[in-house]
Design an enzyme around this catalytic site. Structure first.
Site, PDB file in Angstrom:
ATOM      1  N   HIS A  72      30.838 -40.591 -46.942  1.00  0.00           N
ATOM      2  CA  HIS A  72      32.004 -40.581 -45.621  1.00  0.00           C
ATOM      3  C   HIS A  72      33.099 -39.679 -45.766  1.00  0.00           C
ATOM      4  O   HIS A  72      33.641 -38.913 -45.014  1.00  0.00           O
ATOM      5  CB  HIS A  72      32.259 -41.662 -44.991  1.00  0.00           C
ATOM      6  CG  HIS A  72      33.474 -42.372 -45.677  1.00  0.00           C
ATOM      7  ND1 HIS A  72      33.199 -43.393 -46.533  1.00  0.00           N
ATOM      8  CD2 HIS A  72      34.606 -42.397 -45.474  1.00  0.00           C
ATOM      9  CE1 HIS A  72      34.434 -43.702 -47.030  1.00  0.00           C
ATOM     10  NE2 HIS A  72      35.359 -43.400 -46.374  1.00  0.00           N
ATOM     11  N   GLU A  76      35.522 -33.986 -45.876  1.00  0.00           N
ATOM     12  CA  GLU A  76      36.890 -33.873 -45.670  1.00  0.00           C
ATOM     13  C   GLU A  76      37.497 -33.700 -46.997  1.00  0.00           C
ATOM     14  O   GLU A  76      38.417 -32.896 -46.995  1.00  0.00           O
ATOM     15  CB  GLU A  76      37.444 -35.225 -44.929  1.00  0.00           C
ATOM     16  CG  GLU A  76      38.761 -35.123 -44.442  1.00  0.00           C
ATOM     17  CD  GLU A  76      38.965 -34.196 -43.389  1.00  0.00           C
ATOM     18  OE1 GLU A  76      37.821 -33.518 -42.959  1.00  0.00           O
ATOM     19  OE2 GLU A  76      40.039 -34.242 -42.471  1.00  0.00           O
ATOM     20  N   ASP A  77      37.079 -34.379 -48.129  1.00  0.00           N
ATOM     21  CA  ASP A  77      38.016 -34.358 -49.182  1.00  0.00           C
ATOM     22  C   ASP A  77      37.396 -33.650 -50.418  1.00  0.00           C
ATOM     23  O   ASP A  77      38.161 -33.671 -51.518  1.00  0.00           O
ATOM     24  CB  ASP A  77      38.276 -36.034 -49.663  1.00  0.00           C
ATOM     25  CG  ASP A  77      39.138 -36.562 -48.603  1.00  0.00           C
ATOM     26  OD1 ASP A  77      39.873 -36.043 -47.709  1.00  0.00           O
ATOM     27  OD2 ASP A  77      39.096 -37.820 -48.707  1.00  0.00           O
ATOM     28  N   ASP A 260      48.433 -76.456 -31.817  1.00  0.00           N
ATOM     29  CA  ASP A 260      47.068 -76.065 -32.176  1.00  0.00           C
ATOM     30  C   ASP A 260      46.992 -74.791 -33.410  1.00  0.00           C
ATOM     31  O   ASP A 260      46.453 -73.814 -33.137  1.00  0.00           O
ATOM     32  CB  ASP A 260      46.016 -75.661 -31.298  1.00  0.00           C
ATOM     33  CG  ASP A 260      46.579 -75.050 -29.947  1.00  0.00           C
ATOM     34  OD1 ASP A 260      47.905 -74.489 -30.042  1.00  0.00           O
ATOM     35  OD2 ASP A 260      45.965 -74.942 -29.078  1.00  0.00           O
TER      36      ASP A 260
END
Ligand code: MN
Length: 695
Positions: A72, A76-77, A260
């Site tokens: 993924h 991009e990287d 609660d």
């Protein structure tokens, strides 16, 4: 970090048919691509995609999703290209990776942009394939788990806020409560460190004083059910710090007052047992009114099913109890991922995701995380559509909305000046219903004003209000004008010339503030014509008094008045200019114009008849207003259509021209109303025609 074979084993444990080679290749490719990159934690960057894939194996996602997770961040990287991904891993993986990459870019952009253009990408990516979103959520979850390694506080805050505002609600929306809770806890810790610390400290104190209260109460519940012959699995937990904090904030109470803090889950065999268990619990402990919810008979939109109730336990504490069948439980735990149908074989690609609509609304409108969470709990809107401005801003509208609604949703001023609209680059009639994802460009002109006829097709309150505001404004003026015409006619019927101060005296006697008030009262029949005559000239209304002028009366012209404002055209006979008409005047109503010979008139109605005329210039023709785009040949197109439809142009008048538009008033000789409608429809269909309205 998960090793290659561990990851493959995990996937194969729930999907024996998974493509082992694909996962292996992705693993090696990603490792090489990320090379020596490092995370803020100092770990090799590559550990991140592998952990993300690991999270997705917990959700039993298919091999394509796992491969996508591993890859993924490569686009991009790293130097990897989409073409490479497609060549090595196939079209599907390439498309999914591309989707995740697009979502990631959203993070990088400024907040403002995120609210608009990016939402669209979000939406498109979501509509495209839900697996993209699941990878993105897993990615975010892992980043949140490792967020404390990030040096910059500002960055940590931004990421935490984004998680709280966008990703946790997304996770909730698709029913992944575990993921949502973890995201919220991690984000809350960053955003409100003091509150987080204080709540965790108090929770610890509670344990120390009460021992293991959760297990004791849980066991009690289980035994109670068992005593009544029911086998159930009971688990208990303390609420998460963030949900405790939220309750404290919502109800403005302190931790001590919050009763609660504990919630229990009772898992039984089937639906029948759910209700039985509920009955047994309510018999034993008093229920808290208003807290019982039946999501089995009415499941949430994301498919969540369960019974919720709160009871006052022996310990005097309020406890929350969720009761559900095992199958419902599995679905709730794994959310949408549970639909990924390993039970049924292949994943379904045609997932219907109605919550996307609400999601977008949430993303767009929520001001704070609290409000956002409130929104997510709201009933879902089934009947929404989303359209975009040319700049990519998202406009949310009810189904059936038209460009006019769109214009008013953007800005009231724009709505008021709307003359036409382009949807996806094509000029369309204003009554066109918009569809999800349409890009709408509103064509506006200073010369335009809202048309009462829009009320027939607009779908939003805002548009309706816009038209009505204009109509109201215009209404008084036109009503005064009409009243004055009727008044003039009354004066003509008087047996003698009116004295100078007669009107002034009449106003006083009738308790009218001024002339305008009287004219409105006359038009709306709040005073009768006889009353007006009597006050103007006592004795004049008697039947035996001969009028000054012969009986032949002039019809009152409605020229210059807008249909739908001071008068309206009856829908039974659709009078068009050229028809002989009569007005029906009832107290406090608009004058209703009928064609003489209309059945409604024949049947006898309880109203005054008013002799009306269309006024000079109208002749036997219908007048329409056509707004054309100011492009060469536009007029030719219009003339062509009129010729083809056998409409005779009696008069053509250029009213306004401003560079973009030319506004024409046309008097057309038509056979009848149906004929007129065909002509208008044909004109509206033509490209250079922006709008056509009858006047
Ligand atoms: Mn990532």
């Amino acid at each position: 970090m998960l090793r290659q074979y561990e990851l493959v084993e995990k996937v194969r444990s729930y999907d024996p048919d998974a493509d082992e080679g694909l996962i292996n290749r992705a693993y090696v490719f990603s490792m090489k691509a990320h090379g020596s990159q490092k995370r803020a934690s100092g770990d090799p960057y590559f550990s991140h995609p592998i952990e993300v894939a690991g999270i997705l194996t917990d959700l039993k996602m298919d091999d394509l999703t796992i491969a996508t997770a591993i890859l993924h961040d490569t686009i991009e990287d790293t130097l990897a290209t989409p073409q490479e991904i497609e060549k090595l891993f196939g079209k599907d993986v390439a498309r999914l990776v591309d989707g995740v990459t697009k979502l990631s870019k959203i993070e990088a952009q400024s907040e403002n942009e995120r609210a608009a253009e990016n939402l669209r990408k979000f939406l498109l990516a979501l509509s495209d394939d839900i697996r993209v979103l699941l990878v993105k959520l897993a990615d975010r979850l892992h980043n949140m788990r490792t967020l404390h390694h990030v040096q910059s506080e500002e960055k940590r805050h931004r990421i935490a806020r984004e998680t709280m505002d966008i990703y946790a609600p997304l996770a909730e929306r698709i029913g992944m409560y575990e993921m949502m809770t973890e995201m919220q806890t991690l984000a809350f810790r960053q955003l409100e460190p003091d509150a987080f610390a204080s709540i965790t400290r108090r929770l610890t104190q509670l344990h120390e004083s009460g021992g293991d209260l959760v297990s004791r109460i849980g066991l009690g519940l289980q035994l109670h059910l068992a005593d009544n012959g029911m086998e159930a699995e009971v688990t208990g937990r303390e609420k998460h710090p963030f949900s405790i904090w939220k309750k404290m904030a919502e109800r403005h109470i302190s931790f001590e007052q919050l009763s609660d803090v504990m919630a229990f889950r009772v898992i039984v065999e089937d639906v029948e047992d759910c209700y039985r268990a509920l009955g047994l619990i309510h018999q034993r402990w008093p229920m808290v009114p208003g807290r019982y919810k039946d999501f089995i008979s009415t499941p949430k939109r994301n498919g969540y099913r369960s019974l919720h109730t709160s009871v006052i336990h022996d310990t005097k504490m309020r406890i929350e109890i969720q009761i559900r069948a095992r199958e419902m439980h599995e679905q709730a735990e794994r959310g949408l991922a549970a639909h990924w149908a390993y039970k049924e074989g292949k994943p379904r690609a045609d997932l219907n995701i109605p919550w996307v609509d609400e999601l977008v609304e949430i993303l767009e409108h929520a001001a704070s995380p609290e409000e956002l969470l409130e929104h997510t709990r709201m009933a879902m809107y089934q009947d929404r559509i989303f359209a975009f401005t040319p700049k990519g801003e998202l406009i949310q509208l009810p189904k059936g909305a038209t460009p006019v609604d769109f214009a008013y949703a953007v800005h009231t001023d724009l709505g008021d000046r709307t003359v036409g609209a382009k949807v996806n680059g094509r000029v369309v009639p204003l009554r066109t219903m918009l569809e999800n994802g349409d890009q709408v460009e509103i064509l506006a002109s200073e010369a335009q004003h809202p048309q009462p006829s829009w009320l027939r097709f607009v779908a939003t309150g805002k548009a309706r209000a816009g038209v009505r505001r204009f109509v109201r404004h215009k209404e008084r003026d036109e009503t005064i004008e009409l009243g004055r015409k009727i008044y003039d006619e009354i004066v003509e019927r008087l047996p003698a010339e009116l004295g100078q101060d007669a009107l002034k005296r009449a106003l006083k006697k009738l308790h009218m503030e001024d002339e305008d008030a009287l004219m409105v009262a006359i038009a709306r029949k709040r005073v009768t014509d006889d009353e007006v005559m009597e006050t103007l000239m006592p004795g004049s209304a008697g039947a035996d008094v001969a009028p000054r002028l012969p009986a032949q009366r002039t019809a009152i012209s409605i020229k210059g008045l807008t249909p739908g404002v001071a008068y309206h055209l009856a829908s039974c006979c659709h009078p068009i200019p050229g028809d002989r008409i009569v007005g029906l005047r009832r107290e406090d109503e608009e004058i209703e114009v009928h064609v003489i010979g209309c059945d409604t008139l024949a049947s006898g109605v309880d109203a005054d008849w008013l002799d009306l005329a269309w006024g000079e210039g109208a002749g036997g023709a219908a007048r329409i207003c056509v707004i054309l785009h100011d492009v060469p040949g536009a007029l030719g197109v219009m003339a062509g259509i009129l010729g083809q439809k056998r409409a005779n142009i009696v008069n053509l008048h250029l009213v306004h021209r401003d560079g973009s538009f030319q506004t024409f008033h046309l008097d057309l000789e038509v056979y009848d109303l149906a004929h007129l409608h065909t002509i208008i429809a044909a004109l509206r269909d033509a490209d250079p025609v922006s709008s056509v309205e009858r006047i």
